[in-house]
Design a protein around this motif. Structure first.
Motif, short mmCIF file in Angstrom:
data_model
loop_
_atom_site.label_atom_id
_atom_site.label_comp_id
_atom_site.label_asym_id
_atom_site.label_seq_id
_atom_site.Cartn_x
_atom_site.Cartn_y
_atom_site.Cartn_z
N GLN A 1 0.82 -1.21 0.00
CA GLN A 1 0.00 0.00 0.00
C GLN A 1 0.85 1.26 0.00
OE1 GLN A 1 -3.31 0.48 2.58
NE2 GLN A 1 -3.48 -1.70 2.88
N PHE B 1 2.46 10.25 -4.02
CA PHE B 1 2.30 10.75 -2.66
C PHE B 1 3.66 11.01 -2.03
CE2 PHE B 1 -2.01 9.19 -2.89
CZ PHE B 1 -2.68 10.05 -2.05
N GLN C 1 -5.93 4.04 8.74
CA GLN C 1 -6.03 2.58 8.84
C GLN C 1 -5.49 2.07 10.16
OE1 GLN C 1 -5.15 0.09 5.46
NE2 GLN C 1 -4.82 1.91 4.22
N MET D 1 -8.08 2.71 12.82
CA MET D 1 -9.19 1.77 12.72
C MET D 1 -8.81 0.39 13.23
SD MET D 1 -11.25 2.24 9.20
CE MET D 1 -11.04 3.81 8.41
N LYS E 1 -17.18 -2.57 8.00
CA LYS E 1 -17.65 -2.34 6.64
C LYS E 1 -16.47 -2.29 5.67
CE LYS E 1 -20.58 0.89 4.18
NZ LYS E 1 -20.88 2.32 4.17
N ARG E 2 -15.33 -1.87 6.18
CA ARG E 2 -14.13 -1.78 5.35
C ARG E 2 -13.30 -3.05 5.43
NH1 ARG E 2 -16.27 2.60 6.63
NH2 ARG E 2 -15.89 4.60 5.65
N GLY E 3 -13.84 -4.05 6.11
CA GLY E 3 -13.15 -5.33 6.15
C GLY E 3 -11.99 -5.38 7.11
N PHE E 4 -11.94 -4.46 8.09
CA PHE E 4 -10.83 -4.49 9.03
C PHE E 4 -11.04 -5.52 10.13
CE2 PHE E 4 -9.91 -0.32 7.24
CZ PHE E 4 -8.57 -0.53 6.97
N LEU F 1 -4.85 -1.90 -3.29
CA LEU F 1 -5.85 -0.85 -3.08
C LEU F 1 -5.78 -0.42 -1.62
CD1 LEU F 1 -8.90 -2.32 -5.03
CD2 LEU F 1 -7.27 -0.58 -5.79
N TRP F 2 -6.30 0.77 -1.35
CA TRP F 2 -6.33 1.26 0.03
C TRP F 2 -7.66 0.85 0.65
CZ3 TRP F 2 -4.79 5.58 -3.47
CH2 TRP F 2 -3.41 5.57 -3.68
N PRO F 3 -7.64 -0.08 1.61
CA PRO F 3 -8.88 -0.74 2.03
C PRO F 3 -9.84 0.16 2.81
CG PRO F 3 -7.02 -1.47 3.37
CD PRO F 3 -6.45 -0.64 2.26
N HIS F 4 -9.35 1.28 3.35
CA HIS F 4 -10.25 2.12 4.14
C HIS F 4 -11.04 3.08 3.25
CE1 HIS F 4 -6.76 4.51 3.43
NE2 HIS F 4 -7.22 5.56 4.07
N LEU F 5 -10.75 3.07 1.95
CA LEU F 5 -11.46 3.95 1.03
C LEU F 5 -12.31 3.10 0.09
CD1 LEU F 5 -8.47 6.26 0.03
CD2 LEU F 5 -10.24 6.74 1.72
N GLU G 1 -8.45 9.60 -4.77
CA GLU G 1 -7.52 9.99 -3.69
C GLU G 1 -6.29 10.74 -4.21
OE1 GLU G 1 -8.05 9.82 -0.57
OE2 GLU G 1 -6.08 10.16 0.30
N TYR H 1 -16.43 -1.37 -0.82
CA TYR H 1 -15.08 -1.34 -0.28
C TYR H 1 -14.27 -2.50 -0.86
CZ TYR H 1 -16.21 2.43 2.78
OH TYR H 1 -16.55 3.67 3.24
N SER I 1 -12.49 -4.83 0.22
CA SER I 1 -12.55 -6.17 0.80
C SER I 1 -13.72 -6.99 0.26
CB SER I 1 -12.66 -6.08 2.32
OG SER I 1 -13.85 -5.41 2.68
#
Lengths: 221, 273
Positions: free
Chosen positions: A117, A126, A139, A142, A215-218, B120-124, B132, B165, B167
């Motif tokens: 990532q 970035f 992240q 979370m 929801k974000r799969g964490f 991919l960025w999983p929180h987005l 982004e 998302y 995931s």
């Protein structure tokens, strides 16, 4: 008058102690969170000269009893001509102490952060700061949510130590009432109720936040 | 926006003979060498990618093909040699010193990269993965970035999943989002690092077909892959790496039907069997 009635009539003292505790707690954990994030940022690669001293500070704090730190700020700093009143000494001690715990929690999770990532972020142009605040930190926060919740409860309980450096918080209120009327059992039971109530509310809030990250799969809540 | 200018490019490709095409190199690699812990992974590699060309890099694993690709956007820093992207040198400034990070980030953003493991960025959600970098790196407005992102998601067939998302997506879907994410930076060259190697066999096709569409639109692409049929169909040039050396580069017809080295012949035979 029964013991409980005595306490009821002195309820204003409890409330003011409770609000004082919540104020100290809110302010110090907010500061601790920022300190933790700041330390995590400084630990992000490319600054090897900073990494070692920071790790020493973090580990040093974690291995120190909290009460000693509070003593040190309140009784020790005047020797260096820095005088903080009891309230600010308490807030400062809590912020620094738990800030180091936050930093350690973040650092542990940062170690398992997928390097892919970070590469993707670099490949998309970035720079380090934006990558940290936009992609890494959200992240990490979370993912560490359950640990942070646990740490918040520790921090709440640590506020009770501040009675020893004369901060007028919840435990101090109970202490003074039990001393005045010789009813320690009831006074301290009331105080336990307050600490429990706050902890339970925090647990519920943390659980609710879990839905957001699930929801974000964490994690699976 | 690029719909228009790509259709011009597609037209140009069909009518103008190769030699007359723009001579400016999208990527120009000179004398590139790189070693890891004393093991040479790239040895004096020269490679030219012209604008609009699709170059696939083949080779057995460990041949250095991923390293070569990752050097192009400086995810790996070569020990020697130079890389120019659209005429600008990456990683080293005019004074011959390491580039300041901001400048490096700007040059990097001229390339788009698609990874084997999607990243991919999983929180987005899908849409925000795509917007982004345009918003926070290129400084585009949110509305502009989102409009462009929706166009790109449409192109890769991921519009219905804009709010999902990562995931919740399959590997093929993730990779298509990753392609849209890279395209959103409007890169001059797209780099694909084994884009289908992490996919279940039945999902490979959907990703390859997206890449094939891009090649038809005239995107400049460098693709590291193990998919021989795909490489043959999509490439303008095929490059074969062996132990860090480019031992063959040719147009796909020549490469696949009449390779000049024994090593490539053996490699192709093994792939067929």
């Amino acid at each position: 008058m029964s013991n409980w009635e005595i306490l009821w009539s002195a309820r204003d003292q409890f409330w003011s102690g409770f609000f004082s505790t919540m104020e100290i707690f809110g302010l110090s954990i907010s500061a601790a969170f920022l300190i933790g994030c700041g330390m995590l940022y400084l630990l992000e690669g490319s600054r090897p000269r900073l990494t070692v001293p920071l790790r020493v500070v973090i580990d040093g704090m974690r291995m120190l009893p909290f009460l000693i730190l509070a003593y040190l700020l309140y009784y020790g700093l005047p020797a260096f001509d820095i005088r903080l009143d009891a309230w600010w000494s308490g807030v400062g001690a809590l912020a620094v102490y738990h800030g180091c715990y936050f930093a350690e929690i973040f650092r542990g999770t940062r170690l398992t952060f997928p390097p892919g990532q970070v590469e993707a972020a670099k490949a998309h142009g970035f720079t380090k700061g934006k990558m940290f605040f936009r992609l890494i930190l959200p992240q990490i926060v979370m993912q560490t949510r359950p640990l942070l919740g646990n740490q918040l409860i520790y921090a709440l309980k640590d506020t009770a130590f501040l009675v020893i450096i004369t901060v007028q918080e919840l435990t101090a209120a109970a202490n003074s009432l039990s001393g005045t009327y010789f009813i320690p059992t009831e006074a301290f039971i009331v105080v336990i109720g307050f600490y429990w109530a706050v902890s339970v509310v925090m647990e519920i809030i943390i659980k609710q936040c879990g839905r957001f990250s699930a929801k974000r799969g964490f994690d699976n809540v | 926006m690029f719909e228009k200018n790509t259709s011009e490019r597609v037209g140009a490709e069909q009518t103008v003979p190769d030699a007359a095409r723009s001579e400016q190199a999208a990527v120009s690699i000179r004398h590139l060498s790189k070693s890891f812990d004393g093991v040479e992974v790239l040895r004096d590699v020269d490679l030219e990618v012209r604008e609009g060309d699709v170059v696939t890099i083949l080779g057995s694993s460990g041949s250095g093909k991923s390293t070569l690709l990752r050097c192009i956007n400086w995810l790996e820093q070569p020990d020697r040699g130079s890389i120019h992207i659209g005429g600008q040198r990456i990683g080293v400034n005019d004074a011959g010193r390491p580039m300041p990070v901001r400048e490096l980030a700007r040059v990097r953003a001229r390339t788009g990269m698609v990874f084997q493991s999607f990243n991919l960025w999983p929180h987005l959600n899908v849409l925000h993965n795509v917007t982004e970098a345009p918003i926070h790196v290129l400084g585009k407005s949110k509305t502009q970035a989102e409009a462009h992102a929706r166009e790109l998601l449409e192109k890769v067939g991921m519009s219905p999943k804009a709010d999902a998302y990562p995931s919740t997506l399959s590997g093929g879907q993730k990779q298509r989002v990753a392609i849209a994410r890279a395209l959103a930076m409007q890169p001059e060259v797209m780099l694909f690092d084994e884009p289908t190697s992490a996919l279940d066999p039945e999902l490979v096709g959907e990703v390859l077909s997206v890449i094939r569409d891009l090649s038809a639109e005239g995107y400049t692409m460098v693709i590291v892959t193990h998919e021989m049929a795909f490489s043959r169909a999509v490439s303008d040039k095929v490059v074969f790496l062996d132990k860090g050396l480019i031992i063959e580069q040719a147009d796909p017809e020549t490469f696949f039907t009449n390779p000049s080295t024994e090593r490539v012949r053996k490699f192709l035979e093994r792939e067929e069997s």
